[in-house]
Write a protein that holds these residues in place. Structure first.
Motif, short mmCIF file in Angstrom:
data_model
loop_
_atom_site.label_atom_id
_atom_site.label_comp_id
_atom_site.label_asym_id
_atom_site.label_seq_id
_atom_site.Cartn_x
_atom_site.Cartn_y
_atom_site.Cartn_z
N ASN A 1 0.82 -1.22 0.00
CA ASN A 1 0.00 0.00 0.00
C ASN A 1 0.86 1.27 0.00
O ASN A 1 0.53 2.26 -0.67
N ILE A 2 1.95 1.22 0.75
CA ILE A 2 2.84 2.38 0.80
C ILE A 2 3.47 2.62 -0.58
O ILE A 2 3.59 3.76 -1.04
N ARG A 3 3.86 1.54 -1.25
CA ARG A 3 4.44 1.67 -2.58
C ARG A 3 3.41 2.22 -3.58
O ARG A 3 3.75 3.02 -4.46
N HIS A 4 2.16 1.78 -3.43
CA HIS A 4 1.11 2.31 -4.31
C HIS A 4 0.93 3.81 -4.10
O HIS A 4 0.74 4.57 -5.07
N LEU A 5 1.01 4.26 -2.85
CA LEU A 5 0.91 5.69 -2.56
C LEU A 5 2.10 6.44 -3.16
O LEU A 5 1.94 7.55 -3.70
N CYS A 6 3.28 5.84 -3.10
CA CYS A 6 4.46 6.49 -3.71
C CYS A 6 4.30 6.61 -5.22
O CYS A 6 4.72 7.61 -5.82
N ASP A 7 3.71 5.59 -5.84
CA ASP A 7 3.45 5.67 -7.28
C ASP A 7 2.52 6.84 -7.61
O ASP A 7 2.72 7.55 -8.61
N GLN A 8 1.50 7.02 -6.79
CA GLN A 8 0.57 8.14 -7.01
C GLN A 8 1.30 9.48 -6.91
O GLN A 8 1.08 10.38 -7.72
N VAL A 9 2.17 9.62 -5.90
CA VAL A 9 2.90 10.88 -5.72
C VAL A 9 3.81 11.16 -6.92
O VAL A 9 3.88 12.29 -7.43
N ILE A 10 4.49 10.13 -7.40
CA ILE A 10 5.41 10.32 -8.54
C ILE A 10 4.62 10.67 -9.81
O ILE A 10 5.03 11.55 -10.58
N ASP A 11 3.49 10.00 -10.03
CA ASP A 11 2.68 10.30 -11.21
C ASP A 11 2.13 11.72 -11.17
O ASP A 11 2.14 12.44 -12.18
N ILE A 12 1.64 12.14 -10.01
CA ILE A 12 1.10 13.50 -9.88
C ILE A 12 2.20 14.54 -10.08
O ILE A 12 1.99 15.59 -10.69
N SER A 13 3.40 14.24 -9.57
CA SER A 13 4.52 15.18 -9.74
C SER A 13 4.89 15.33 -11.21
O SER A 13 5.15 16.44 -11.69
N ASP A 14 4.90 14.20 -11.94
CA ASP A 14 5.20 14.28 -13.38
C ASP A 14 4.12 15.06 -14.12
O ASP A 14 4.43 15.87 -15.01
N TYR A 15 2.86 14.83 -13.76
CA TYR A 15 1.78 15.57 -14.43
C TYR A 15 1.83 17.05 -14.09
O TYR A 15 1.53 17.90 -14.95
N ARG A 16 2.24 17.38 -12.86
CA ARG A 16 2.35 18.79 -12.49
C ARG A 16 3.42 19.49 -13.31
O ARG A 16 3.26 20.63 -13.75
N THR A 17 4.55 18.81 -13.53
CA THR A 17 5.60 19.37 -14.38
C THR A 17 5.10 19.61 -15.80
O THR A 17 5.36 20.66 -16.42
N GLN A 18 4.36 18.64 -16.32
CA GLN A 18 3.80 18.78 -17.67
C GLN A 18 2.79 19.91 -17.74
O GLN A 18 2.77 20.70 -18.69
N LEU A 19 1.96 20.04 -16.70
CA LEU A 19 0.96 21.11 -16.67
C LEU A 19 1.61 22.48 -16.56
O LEU A 19 1.13 23.45 -17.16
N TYR A 20 2.71 22.58 -15.82
CA TYR A 20 3.41 23.86 -15.69
C TYR A 20 4.00 24.28 -17.04
O TYR A 20 3.95 25.47 -17.41
N ASP A 21 4.55 23.34 -17.78
CA ASP A 21 5.07 23.66 -19.12
C ASP A 21 3.94 24.12 -20.04
O ASP A 21 4.11 25.07 -20.83
N TYR A 22 2.79 23.44 -19.96
CA TYR A 22 1.63 23.84 -20.77
C TYR A 22 1.18 25.26 -20.42
O TYR A 22 0.90 26.08 -21.30
N LEU A 23 1.13 25.56 -19.10
CA LEU A 23 0.72 26.90 -18.66
C LEU A 23 1.71 27.96 -19.13
O LEU A 23 1.31 29.06 -19.55
N LYS A 24 2.98 27.62 -19.09
CA LYS A 24 3.99 28.59 -19.55
C LYS A 24 3.82 28.90 -21.04
O LYS A 24 3.90 30.06 -21.44
N ASN A 25 3.56 27.86 -21.82
CA ASN A 25 3.37 28.08 -23.27
C ASN A 25 2.10 28.89 -23.56
O ASN A 25 2.10 29.78 -24.42
N ARG A 26 1.02 28.61 -22.83
CA ARG A 26 -0.22 29.35 -23.04
C ARG A 26 -0.07 30.82 -22.64
O ARG A 26 -0.57 31.71 -23.32
N MET A 27 0.63 31.07 -21.54
CA MET A 27 0.84 32.45 -21.10
C MET A 27 1.71 33.20 -22.10
O MET A 27 1.49 34.39 -22.38
N THR A 28 2.70 32.53 -22.66
CA THR A 28 3.56 33.18 -23.66
C THR A 28 2.77 33.52 -24.92
O THR A 28 3.04 34.54 -25.57
N ALA A 29 1.78 32.68 -25.26
CA ALA A 29 0.98 32.92 -26.47
C ALA A 29 -0.09 33.98 -26.24
O ALA A 29 -0.34 34.81 -27.12
N ILE A 30 -0.72 33.98 -25.06
CA ILE A 30 -1.87 34.86 -24.82
C ILE A 30 -1.43 36.21 -24.25
O ILE A 30 -1.91 37.26 -24.69
#
Length: 534
Positions: free
Chosen positions: A254-283
């Motif tokens: 269960n602890i390992r499953h929670l760690c997987d969730q944290v790592i996946d969310i962290s990767d998605y947050r990095t991807q979302l930040y890059d997307y936000l940066k590109n949108r702000m640069t365009a708009i």
């Protein structure tokens, strides 16, 4: 009389058959209750259909701007010019003025014409033949959408709703990540508490926990791809002497499953930040240069849209996000806040505390210009933002250097600091105050005191003479001449009273010391006599 009627499908020219009916404006609608009645009032003379939506959009935009489009000009030359002697009923007075000026046609616009247009619109399907109702509705819908896009200058790259949603999701992800990581550290801390002290980074901690599992597996695990060699050695050493409790394989899973969730969310947050940066640069490229991606996105989200933010003055942009503090300050009559969300901008963060208010005010003024340029301008470059940011950085350096400039004078010259020279006064130590025991004999000290008192008595008496009458002065002078050695004690008491008014030299200051020592000796003698009597 001819009537120019605009539709989404094209231009229609009607001829009024019975102009007398137009005199009765209030009852004109009764003549258009049925298609048969309507055909008796007006008759379709010509219908110019649009070829596609682009032509319809061009004609509609020309009408809204009060100009004559190509299709309208063609219709007027073909049909109306033949009957130039007749008047042309127009629904828009501005368009009528342009037609009269360019085409030299007599145009009419009044209440009767307006009511006639409304009645024709109610029976449009029966009056315009050869045009199915479905086609009219489809062309009307397409033209409405096209005209709306044209008016708003619609562009998929300019949709600020994506920024509002992205920054809100980014904040939610940060909160969830903090909760998950805190839970993971607390959960695994029961089994291996020493790991949390050695590995401080949250993401690295979760990756380590996922790879280690049970702490007994640390010795055989290779953590070189996650941790440096020194920290890996500390982790292995801490695992050997760990004070944690034993847990089951199910708990580790269960602890390992929670760690997987944290790592996946962290990767998605990095991807979302890059997307936000590109949108702000365009708009909003200029706003992004001024305050950064995150602060700019939060300002847009707080205002609702980039267009709403462009309507705010610079003073509102400055305190946007601190509304609660502002109204509390106004209610309690305290100082209002100097900054809101703009406080997190890099320019404000690198400023000293005393200059944060000034820089936030100047940054808000320049940011307001950048927001309006991004929202309403046609260019998509960030030259204005770069130029204004450079000006702000120069002003920031001037404010930081202001402390070492001269206040008076021109203000441009730097303050010249004098060369430091160590100046100290050498003072000698006076050992006379160390001991209260007199160093000379009593007899000699009494003689010195008497000699010091004799020349000073007239001076002291002369001070008192100002306060006393003349007769008292003569009596005191006679008393001083007739003094005997028995009255030495009284003179010493007078001397004590005169000391605060006129300080004596070092020898005179030691007089009370001798008296105290004398009294002490007298007390000792009295005690010795009492002891002898007993």
């Amino acid at each position: 009389m001819l009537v120019l009627f605009e539709t989404a499908a094209g231009y229609a020219i009607f001829k009024v058959l019975d102009e007398s009916k137009l005199q009765e404006v209030d009852s004109l609608y009764k003549e258009f209750e049925t298609p048969e009645k309507a055909n008796q009032i007006v008759k379709l003379k010509h219908f110019e259909k649009f070829q596609d939506t682009t032509e319809a959009l061009a004609a509609a935009t020309a009408l809204t701007e009060g100009k004559i489009g190509k299709s309208l000009k063609k219709v007027l030359k073909k049909v109306v010019a033949k009957d130039a002697h007749e008047q042309l009923a127009i629904s828009d007075a501005k368009l009528g003025g342009v037609i009269k000026e360019k085409m030299d046609l007599s145009c009419v616009h009044n209440a009767a014409v307006f009511e006639l247009m409304r009645c024709i619109r109610s029976q449009m399907e029966s009056l315009i033949t050869g045009l199915p109702p479905k086609e009219i509705s489809a062309m009307s819908l397409g033209l409405a959408h096209s005209l709306s896009r044209y008016k708003l200058k619609f562009s998929p790259d300019k949709v600020d709703t994506m920024i509002v949603q992205a920054i809100s999701l980014l904040d939610d992800l940060d909160k969830e990540l903090n909760n998950y990581i805190m839970r993971c550290r607390e959960w695994y801390g029961w089994h291996f508490p020493e790991l949390g002290k050695v590995v401080t980074d949250n993401l690295v901690y979760c990756k380590s926990v996922r790879k280690i599992g049970d702490r007994t597996n640390v010795a055989g695990s290779d953590l070189s791809d996650i941790l440096p060699e020194e920290i890996e050695a500390e982790v292995k050493l801490a695992a050997e002497i760990s004070m944690g409790t034993e847990v089951s394989e199910q708990d580790i899973g269960n602890i390992r499953h929670l760690c997987d969730q944290v790592i996946d969310i962290s990767d998605y947050r990095t991807q979302l930040y890059d997307y936000l940066k590109n949108r702000m640069t365009a708009i909003a490229p200029n706003l992004t240069v001024m305050v950064g991606e995150l602060v700019g996105a939060r300002l847009i989200s707080h205002a609702g849209s980039l267009l709403n933010l462009a309507k705010h003055p610079a003073s509102t942009v400055q305190i946007l996000g601190a509304e609660k503090a502002l109204f509390r300050a106004l209610k309690t009559r305290k100082d209002t806040p100097k900054y809101g969300l703009i406080y997190h901008a890099s320019l404000v963060g690198q400023t000293s505390a005393k200059n944060k208010g000034k820089i936030s005010r100047m940054l808000a003024a320049k940011a307001a210009l950048a927001i309006r340029y991004d929202a309403l301008g046609e260019d998509t470059n960030a030259e204005m933002g770069v130029e204004n940011r450079a000006k702000l950085e120069v002003r920031l350096r001037q404010l930081e250097e202001k402390g070492i400039r001269r206040i008076s004078g021109t203000g441009k010259a730097m303050a010249q600091a004098d060369k430091y020279q160590h100046k100290s006064e050498v003072r000698m130590y006076d050992p006379s105050g160390d001991s209260t025991i007199p160093s000379t004999s009593k007899k000699r000290k009494f003689e010195e005191v008497e000699e010091a008192e004799e020349p000073e008595t007239p001076v002291a008496k002369s001070k008192k003479a100002k306060k006393q009458p003349v007769k008292e002065e003569e009596e005191e002078a006679a008393a001083v001449e007739e003094e005997t050695p028995k009255k030495k004690k009284k003179k010493k008491k007078d001397k004590k009273e005169e000391e605060p008014e006129e300080p004596e030299e070092a020898e005179v200051e030691e007089v009370p010391v001798t008296e105290s020592s004398k009294k002490k000796k007298k007390k000792k003698k009295i005690k010795e006599e009492e002891d002898d009597d007993e």
